[in-house]
Design a protein around this motif. Structure first.
Motif, mmCIF file in Angstrom:
data_model
loop_
_atom_site.group_PDB
_atom_site.id
_atom_site.type_symbol
_atom_site.label_atom_id
_atom_site.label_comp_id
_atom_site.label_asym_id
_atom_site.label_seq_id
_atom_site.Cartn_x
_atom_site.Cartn_y
_atom_site.Cartn_z
ATOM 1 N N PHE A 1 0.829 -1.213 0.000
ATOM 2 C CA PHE A 1 0.000 0.000 0.000
ATOM 3 C C PHE A 1 0.864 1.263 0.000
ATOM 4 C CE2 PHE A 1 -2.000 -3.409 2.461
ATOM 5 C CZ PHE A 1 -3.223 -3.547 1.821
ATOM 6 N N ARG A 2 2.127 1.115 -0.378
ATOM 7 C CA ARG A 2 3.108 2.182 -0.191
ATOM 8 C C ARG A 2 2.654 3.522 -0.775
ATOM 9 N NH1 ARG A 2 7.612 4.476 -2.731
ATOM 10 N NH2 ARG A 2 9.327 5.001 -1.296
ATOM 11 N N GLU A 3 2.227 3.540 -2.007
ATOM 12 C CA GLU A 3 1.873 4.809 -2.648
ATOM 13 C C GLU A 3 0.693 5.480 -1.954
ATOM 14 O OE1 GLU A 3 3.812 6.266 -4.809
ATOM 15 O OE2 GLU A 3 5.108 4.506 -4.559
ATOM 16 N N LYS A 4 -0.307 4.680 -1.586
ATOM 17 C CA LYS A 4 -1.461 5.247 -0.885
ATOM 18 C C LYS A 4 -1.071 5.751 0.502
ATOM 19 C CE LYS A 4 -5.120 2.508 -3.099
ATOM 20 N NZ LYS A 4 -6.217 1.522 -2.857
ATOM 21 N N LEU A 5 -0.199 5.000 1.176
ATOM 22 C CA LEU A 5 0.228 5.414 2.510
ATOM 23 C C LEU A 5 1.033 6.710 2.452
ATOM 24 C CD1 LEU A 5 1.200 1.940 4.020
ATOM 25 C CD2 LEU A 5 -0.639 3.434 4.822
ATOM 26 N N ILE A 6 1.865 6.849 1.444
ATOM 27 C CA ILE A 6 2.667 8.062 1.290
ATOM 28 C C ILE A 6 1.774 9.268 0.996
ATOM 29 C CG2 ILE A 6 4.326 9.218 -0.247
ATOM 30 C CD1 ILE A 6 5.806 6.547 -0.451
ATOM 31 N N ARG A 7 0.691 9.038 0.253
ATOM 32 C CA ARG A 7 -0.194 10.138 -0.141
ATOM 33 C C ARG A 7 -1.125 10.593 0.978
ATOM 34 N NH1 ARG A 7 -0.833 7.236 -5.105
ATOM 35 N NH2 ARG A 7 -2.920 6.573 -4.443
ATOM 36 N N ARG A 8 -1.167 9.860 2.097
ATOM 37 C CA ARG A 8 -2.015 10.305 3.196
ATOM 38 C C ARG A 8 -1.639 11.727 3.612
ATOM 39 N NH1 ARG A 8 -0.974 6.794 8.086
ATOM 40 N NH2 ARG A 8 1.044 6.587 7.071
ATOM 41 N N GLN A 9 -2.656 12.555 3.819
ATOM 42 C CA GLN A 9 -2.391 13.928 4.258
ATOM 43 C C GLN A 9 -1.948 13.975 5.716
ATOM 44 O OE1 GLN A 9 -5.840 16.309 3.435
ATOM 45 N NE2 GLN A 9 -5.470 16.364 1.230
ATOM 46 N N ASP A 10 -2.430 13.029 6.485
ATOM 47 C CA ASP A 10 -2.159 13.039 7.922
ATOM 48 C C ASP A 10 -1.472 11.738 8.309
ATOM 49 O OD1 ASP A 10 -2.070 13.795 10.513
ATOM 50 O OD2 ASP A 10 -4.226 13.856 10.846
ATOM 51 N N LYS A 11 -0.156 11.763 8.360
ATOM 52 C CA LYS A 11 0.601 10.554 8.696
ATOM 53 C C LYS A 11 1.712 10.904 9.670
ATOM 54 C CE LYS A 11 3.386 10.909 4.426
ATOM 55 N NZ LYS A 11 2.595 11.975 3.748
ATOM 56 N N GLY A 12 2.395 9.864 10.139
ATOM 57 C CA GLY A 12 3.454 10.065 11.102
ATOM 58 C C GLY A 12 4.780 10.447 10.472
ATOM 59 N N ASP A 13 5.867 10.314 11.257
ATOM 60 C CA ASP A 13 7.197 10.693 10.782
ATOM 61 C C ASP A 13 7.613 9.891 9.557
ATOM 62 O OD1 ASP A 13 7.146 12.360 12.926
ATOM 63 O OD2 ASP A 13 8.711 11.341 14.071
ATOM 64 N N HIS A 14 7.212 8.635 9.521
ATOM 65 C CA HIS A 14 7.483 7.773 8.371
ATOM 66 C C HIS A 14 6.145 7.338 7.792
ATOM 67 C CE1 HIS A 14 8.862 4.085 6.215
ATOM 68 N NE2 HIS A 14 9.966 4.810 6.048
ATOM 69 N N TRP A 15 6.118 7.004 6.527
ATOM 70 C CA TRP A 15 4.841 6.658 5.894
ATOM 71 C C TRP A 15 4.214 5.383 6.463
ATOM 72 C CZ3 TRP A 15 4.861 1.983 3.365
ATOM 73 C CH2 TRP A 15 6.093 1.484 2.909
ATOM 74 N N THR A 16 4.993 4.614 7.224
ATOM 75 C CA THR A 16 4.434 3.419 7.869
ATOM 76 C C THR A 16 3.838 3.715 9.245
ATOM 77 O OG1 THR A 16 6.604 2.880 8.806
ATOM 78 C CG2 THR A 16 6.034 1.858 6.684
ATOM 79 N N ASN A 17 3.992 4.946 9.720
ATOM 80 C CA ASN A 17 3.478 5.311 11.049
ATOM 81 C C ASN A 17 2.076 5.899 10.959
ATOM 82 O OD1 ASN A 17 6.763 6.325 11.714
ATOM 83 N ND2 ASN A 17 5.735 4.719 12.876
ATOM 84 N N LEU A 18 1.294 5.630 11.987
ATOM 85 C CA LEU A 18 0.018 6.305 12.149
ATOM 86 C C LEU A 18 0.249 7.777 12.465
ATOM 87 C CD1 LEU A 18 -1.689 3.602 14.387
ATOM 88 C CD2 LEU A 18 -2.425 4.195 12.075
ATOM 89 N N ARG A 19 -0.781 8.579 12.309
ATOM 90 C CA ARG A 19 -0.695 10.003 12.645
ATOM 91 C C ARG A 19 -0.409 10.174 14.144
ATOM 92 N NH1 ARG A 19 -6.564 12.621 12.301
ATOM 93 N NH2 ARG A 19 -5.861 13.825 14.077
ATOM 94 N N ASN A 20 0.037 11.367 14.527
ATOM 95 C CA ASN A 20 0.249 11.668 15.943
ATOM 96 C C ASN A 20 -1.027 11.416 16.733
ATOM 97 O OD1 ASN A 20 2.941 12.468 15.910
ATOM 98 N ND2 ASN A 20 2.429 14.562 15.324
ATOM 99 N N CYS A 21 -0.885 10.800 17.885
ATOM 100 C CA CYS A 21 -2.019 10.577 18.787
ATOM 101 C C CYS A 21 -1.499 10.687 20.208
ATOM 102 C CB CYS A 21 -2.662 9.208 18.541
ATOM 103 S SG CYS A 21 -4.096 8.866 19.578
ATOM 104 N N ALA A 22 -1.700 11.846 20.818
ATOM 105 C CA ALA A 22 -1.129 12.120 22.135
ATOM 106 C C ALA A 22 -1.703 11.223 23.222
ATOM 107 C CB ALA A 22 -1.349 13.585 22.500
#
Length: 273
Positions: free
Chosen positions: A111-132
């Motif tokens: 899913f690399r291309e779709k994961l990279i295109r996410r507007q809201d992602k973590g430091d790396h494209w394999t990470n989820l967005r920030n969640c405090a």
């Protein structure tokens, strides 16, 4: 609202404290940005762990709003790959999927291309967005759907993550709150506090929940209600009838809020059509 209902609601609210002032936190479930990559079925999960047992460290069961019923979750074998982005203010580092979980990394590569295109992602494209509040999912909590007709609530000891179609409540007095939220008394008094959507569905967003007034209790009362909640949950999970136990909850709440027999009968007969 009929006059009788308005009178009972006023009586309940007069004894209550707005939930915004309770020692609780209400948060959304996880927003992945790409569910097809991060939420996997049992077959995929088993295949990943068979090739890399270490991967089980970051694969957690996840509930959706449709999985929530009063007191129990109808879990359907879906799992979240919790490749979180860390919590910088606590010194918790992001999950390094590529170096520590290579089999999961191979899964994400599909899913690399779709994961990279996410507007809201973590430091790396394999990470989820920030969640405090990522650590809150491991704590005892109440889970409920963000949109629902029947207002179901589940007490979870810390087993499940949830998606964005749910809210979680963490903090104190969760046994009592679970019992209260699942009760006829709560629905009778506060259902109209939540905006009505199509088909009688209600929106249970935090901004509306914050204004609900609930009577504070002591630790003994919390323990009693938590014990009842656990009994109801165990019985439901084992296919046993819980009508008597749920009626006991209604009676205890009626005593707590000092309802008259007439008021109790009105509340206990209330049903959502």
């Amino acid at each position: 609202m009929p006059a009788d209902a308005a009178k009972i609601k006023a009586k309940v609210e007069a004894q209550g404290l707005e939930l915004r002032n309770w020692n609780i936190q209400i948060n959304y479930g996880i927003k992945t940005g790409l569910n097809e990559a991060f939420i996997i079925d049992n077959t995929t999960r088993n295949a990943i762990i068979e090739n890399s047992p270490k991967s089980a460290e970051i694969i957690r069961p996840i509930l959706r709003g449709r999985n929530i019923s009063p007191y129990v979750a109808n879990y359907n074998d879906l799992w979240l790959i919790n490749s979180h982005n860390g919590i910088k203010e606590k010194g918790i580092l992001p999950i390094d999927v590529k170096n520590n979980y290579p089999v999961i990394y191979d899964h994400f590569m599909k899913f690399r291309e779709k994961l990279i295109r996410r507007q809201d992602k973590g430091d790396h494209w394999t990470n989820l967005r920030n969640c405090a509040y990522i650590e809150e999912f491991d704590k005892p909590k109440i889970i409920y759907p963000n949109m629902t007709k029947y207002l179901p609530f589940v007490y979870d000891k810390g087993s499940y993550f949830t998606n964005q179609k749910c809210f979680i409540i963490t903090g104190h007095y969760l046994g009592y709150l679970t019992a209260f939220f699942n009760s006829n008394l709560f629905k009778y008094c506060f259902r109209e506090n939540f905006p009505e959507l199509l088909g009688g569905t209600r929106e249970l967003s935090k901004i509306f929940f914050d204004e609900i007034r609930v009577k504070p209790v002591d630790e003994k009362t919390e323990s009693d209600f938590l014990s009842l909640v656990n009994k109801i949950q165990d019985c439901k999970l084992n296919g046993m009838n819980t009508v008597d136990l749920e009626m006991l909850v209604e009676k205890k709440l009626s005593e707590l809020y000092q309802l008259s027999d007439e008021e109790f009968n009105l509340v206990s007969s209330f049903k959502i059509d």
